[in-house]
Design a protein around this motif. Structure first.
Motif, mmCIF file in Angstrom:
data_model
loop_
_atom_site.group_PDB
_atom_site.id
_atom_site.type_symbol
_atom_site.label_atom_id
_atom_site.label_comp_id
_atom_site.label_asym_id
_atom_site.label_seq_id
_atom_site.Cartn_x
_atom_site.Cartn_y
_atom_site.Cartn_z
ATOM 1 N N ASP A 26 -19.069 -19.453 16.767
ATOM 2 C CA ASP A 26 -19.458 -18.444 17.772
ATOM 3 C C ASP A 26 -19.797 -17.158 17.018
ATOM 4 O O ASP A 26 -19.527 -16.283 17.783
ATOM 5 N N MET A 27 -20.758 -17.604 16.550
ATOM 6 C CA MET A 27 -21.420 -16.852 15.437
ATOM 7 C C MET A 27 -22.962 -16.410 15.561
ATOM 8 O O MET A 27 -23.698 -17.496 15.863
ATOM 9 N N VAL A 28 -23.728 -14.512 15.391
ATOM 10 C CA VAL A 28 -24.991 -14.880 15.181
ATOM 11 C C VAL A 28 -25.350 -16.012 13.731
ATOM 12 O O VAL A 28 -24.886 -15.354 12.930
ATOM 13 N N GLN A 29 -26.695 -16.919 13.467
ATOM 14 C CA GLN A 29 -27.007 -17.255 12.979
ATOM 15 C C GLN A 29 -27.750 -17.017 11.588
ATOM 16 O O GLN A 29 -26.997 -16.937 10.691
ATOM 17 N N SER A 30 -27.830 -15.749 11.662
ATOM 18 C CA SER A 30 -28.634 -14.366 10.435
ATOM 19 C C SER A 30 -27.035 -13.863 10.029
ATOM 20 O O SER A 30 -26.439 -13.661 8.323
ATOM 21 N N ALA A 31 -25.790 -14.042 10.680
ATOM 22 C CA ALA A 31 -24.390 -13.107 9.939
ATOM 23 C C ALA A 31 -23.791 -14.462 9.184
ATOM 24 O O ALA A 31 -23.489 -13.977 8.788
ATOM 25 N N LEU A 32 -23.842 -15.660 9.653
ATOM 26 C CA LEU A 32 -23.201 -17.138 9.354
ATOM 27 C C LEU A 32 -23.863 -16.924 7.244
ATOM 28 O O LEU A 32 -23.582 -16.836 7.006
ATOM 29 N N SER A 33 -25.219 -16.861 7.618
ATOM 30 C CA SER A 33 -26.223 -17.125 6.684
ATOM 31 C C SER A 33 -26.127 -15.395 5.501
ATOM 32 O O SER A 33 -25.770 -15.915 4.706
ATOM 33 N N GLN A 34 -26.263 -14.779 6.188
ATOM 34 C CA GLN A 34 -24.997 -13.321 5.422
ATOM 35 C C GLN A 34 -23.662 -13.332 4.554
ATOM 36 O O GLN A 34 -23.613 -13.667 3.212
ATOM 37 N N GLN A 35 -22.912 -14.044 5.212
ATOM 38 C CA GLN A 35 -22.227 -14.652 4.459
ATOM 39 C C GLN A 35 -22.042 -15.434 3.565
ATOM 40 O O GLN A 35 -21.314 -15.459 2.646
ATOM 41 N N VAL A 36 -22.466 -16.934 4.110
ATOM 42 C CA VAL A 36 -23.059 -17.606 2.822
ATOM 43 C C VAL A 36 -24.122 -17.006 1.667
ATOM 44 O O VAL A 36 -23.303 -17.175 0.776
ATOM 45 N N GLY A 37 -24.543 -16.204 1.886
ATOM 46 C CA GLY A 37 -24.813 -15.234 0.789
ATOM 47 C C GLY A 37 -24.176 -14.263 -0.275
ATOM 48 O O GLY A 37 -24.779 -14.224 -1.523
ATOM 49 N N ARG A 38 -23.490 -14.111 0.842
ATOM 50 C CA ARG A 38 -22.248 -13.408 -0.027
ATOM 51 C C ARG A 38 -21.162 -14.228 -0.893
ATOM 52 O O ARG A 38 -21.298 -13.652 -1.918
ATOM 53 N N LEU A 39 -20.764 -15.029 -0.276
ATOM 54 C CA LEU A 39 -20.622 -16.038 -1.394
ATOM 55 C C LEU A 39 -20.939 -16.721 -2.214
ATOM 56 O O LEU A 39 -20.425 -16.570 -3.512
ATOM 57 N N GLU A 40 -21.971 -17.166 -2.367
ATOM 58 C CA GLU A 40 -23.077 -17.700 -3.628
ATOM 59 C C GLU A 40 -23.324 -16.577 -4.128
ATOM 60 O O GLU A 40 -23.264 -17.077 -5.387
ATOM 61 N N GLY A 41 -23.344 -15.118 -3.657
ATOM 62 C CA GLY A 41 -22.980 -14.203 -5.157
ATOM 63 C C GLY A 41 -21.843 -13.445 -5.787
ATOM 64 O O GLY A 41 -22.562 -13.570 -6.739
ATOM 65 N N GLU A 42 -21.048 -13.752 -4.891
ATOM 66 C CA GLU A 42 -19.590 -13.022 -6.389
ATOM 67 C C GLU A 42 -19.800 -14.709 -6.501
ATOM 68 O O GLU A 42 -18.779 -14.708 -7.445
ATOM 69 N N LEU A 43 -19.594 -15.850 -6.113
ATOM 70 C CA LEU A 43 -19.637 -17.008 -7.595
ATOM 71 C C LEU A 43 -21.116 -17.576 -8.931
ATOM 72 O O LEU A 43 -20.233 -18.685 -9.315
ATOM 73 N N ALA A 44 -21.732 -16.370 -8.309
ATOM 74 C CA ALA A 44 -22.904 -16.534 -9.012
ATOM 75 C C ALA A 44 -23.509 -18.061 -8.930
ATOM 76 O O ALA A 44 -24.244 -18.274 -10.481
ATOM 77 N N THR A 45 -23.427 -18.387 -7.795
ATOM 78 C CA THR A 45 -23.903 -19.964 -7.970
ATOM 79 C C THR A 45 -24.322 -20.901 -7.097
ATOM 80 O O THR A 45 -23.924 -19.663 -5.580
ATOM 81 N N ARG A 46 -25.318 -21.594 -6.151
ATOM 82 C CA ARG A 46 -26.148 -21.889 -4.620
ATOM 83 C C ARG A 46 -25.027 -22.971 -4.630
ATOM 84 O O ARG A 46 -24.757 -24.121 -5.182
ATOM 85 N N LEU A 47 -24.233 -22.784 -3.749
ATOM 86 C CA LEU A 47 -24.160 -23.560 -3.192
ATOM 87 C C LEU A 47 -24.874 -24.706 -2.265
ATOM 88 O O LEU A 47 -24.416 -25.779 -1.466
ATOM 89 N N LEU A 48 -25.584 -24.551 -1.562
ATOM 90 C CA LEU A 48 -26.254 -25.039 -0.467
ATOM 91 C C LEU A 48 -27.942 -25.081 -0.918
ATOM 92 O O LEU A 48 -28.295 -24.227 -1.288
ATOM 93 N N GLN A 49 -28.411 -26.169 -0.093
ATOM 94 C CA GLN A 49 -29.589 -26.118 -0.001
ATOM 95 C C GLN A 49 -30.622 -26.641 0.818
ATOM 96 O O GLN A 49 -30.239 -27.663 1.478
ATOM 97 N N ARG A 50 -31.556 -26.472 1.663
ATOM 98 C CA ARG A 50 -31.738 -26.735 2.384
ATOM 99 C C ARG A 50 -32.773 -28.027 2.469
ATOM 100 O O ARG A 50 -33.223 -28.088 1.180
ATOM 101 N N THR A 51 -32.776 -28.606 3.422
ATOM 102 C CA THR A 51 -33.778 -29.930 4.137
ATOM 103 C C THR A 51 -34.127 -30.177 5.025
ATOM 104 O O THR A 51 -33.823 -29.075 6.042
ATOM 105 N N PRO A 52 -35.301 -30.727 4.507
ATOM 106 C CA PRO A 52 -35.618 -31.530 6.116
ATOM 107 C C PRO A 52 -34.947 -31.620 7.618
ATOM 108 O O PRO A 52 -35.027 -31.308 8.675
ATOM 109 N N GLN A 53 -33.641 -32.127 7.130
ATOM 110 C CA GLN A 53 -32.887 -32.535 8.018
ATOM 111 C C GLN A 53 -31.674 -31.693 8.421
ATOM 112 O O GLN A 53 -30.820 -31.379 9.016
ATOM 113 N N GLY A 54 -32.216 -30.154 7.420
ATOM 114 C CA GLY A 54 -31.117 -29.191 7.765
ATOM 115 C C GLY A 54 -30.599 -28.707 6.264
ATOM 116 O O GLY A 54 -31.151 -28.018 5.334
#
Length: 321
Positions: A26-54
């Protein structure tokens, strides 16, 4: 890093799509993306990759996913344990006889009503004995008197006392001259000098109340007339009732007598030195189980209710210490 960020990440991986995860959360997608970006920034690594399926986790994301799920399970278990402990467990509480006469029954009734699954162990004893039991961890909580010399250890910092203590002032009690009903009427208040020559029935020197009175008598420059020394509240009051002498007690000492106003004559001592502070003592908050923390709150609530209703006369609530 916050638990909610772990929940967001796990939900995204399980949903396989940022948009589906946003709907589940029950969140706005942009807010969720922002939270993931902050998490990846804190860990200094990429956790997710986009694929044609998602989206799918990277190698680092898979490693993080395992630990995130484990952390969330532990957090849920901790929350359940805390909730269950609030409703069940055991707690031992020590009260001095005068305090017990006023607080004991209301406290037991309130605990039964609020926390019926908490097993309550009540101990009545002299303040010094209760302090020793508290230090030996034979009690979880105790209501003690602030002037007791053996409370000094409870007030020392952890490095000198060996343990960390929580000491909170509850109420400050006036003291009253108490005589039997056959004696002459008393005024509402008396100066402590008026006790010169009064045949008094008091506890012995080590008792907390006696220490307070001896200090008050010394400041007033009078020597008390001791008729009897009795280390039992019940026997003190029985002796006063029988006309063997008078006593000086807080109002709580009359708590076990429904007909106290007819059975005894009382006068409040109008002297700032003739007062007694009740302290709620326990180990530090982070060393107490939830049942004990809950019981400590009930003690404070009962004291406040007794004072506000007028059932516990001659007391003033102490706000903080």
């Amino acid at each position: 890093m916050e638990l909610r960020q772990l929940r967001y990440f796990v939900q995204i991986v399980e949903s396989g799509s940022m948009s589906r995860a946003a709907l589940e959360l029950d969140m706005v997608q942009s807010a969720l993306s922002q939270q993931v970006g902050r998490l990846e920034g804190e860990l200094a690594t990429r956790l997710l990759q986009r694929t044609p399926q998602g989206v799918s986790p990277t190698e680092a994301g898979l490693a993080f996913l395992r630990e995130a799920r484990l952390t969330l399970r532990h957090a849920e278990q901790a929350a359940r344990a805390a909730q269950q402990a609030r409703l069940a467990g055991s707690v031992s509480i020590g009260l001095a006889p005068t305090t017990s006469a006023m607080l004991g029954l209301p406290l037991m009734q309130a605990m039964r009503t609020r926390y019926p699954d908490v097993r309550l162990h009540m101990v009545e004893g002299m303040s010094g004995h209760l302090a020793a039991m508290l230090r030996a961890q034979e009690l979880d909580l105790a209501v003690l008197f602030g002037h007791r010399p053996d409370l000094l250890e409870l007030r020392q910092p952890a490095e000198s006392a060996g343990r960390r203590w929580q000491v909170q002032a509850l109420v400050e009690e006036d003291l009253f001259l108490v005589r039997g009903s056959a004696s002459a009427p008393l005024p509402a208040t008396l100066a402590i000098q008026a006790l010169r020559g009064e045949p008094l029935i008091l506890p012995t020197g080590p008792h907390g109340l006696r220490s307070t009175l001896d200090a008050a008598f010394a400041r007033a420059g009078i020597a008390p007339t001791i008729a009897l020394e009795v280390d039992s509240l019940a026997m003190v009051m029985a002796a006063v009732d029988a006309g063997l002498g008078s006593t000086v007690q807080p109002w709580a000492a009359l708590g076990r007598y429904p007909d106290a106003l007819q059975r005894f004559r009382t006068a409040r001592l109008d002297d700032p030195a003739a007062r007694r502070v009740n302290l709620l003592c326990s180990r530090a908050d982070d060393e107490l189980p939830p049942a004990c923390l809950a019981a400590r709150g009930v003690v404070r609530d009962c004291v406040r209710e007794l004072a506000d209703s007028g059932r516990w006369q001659g007391v003033a609530i102490v706000h903080g210490e």
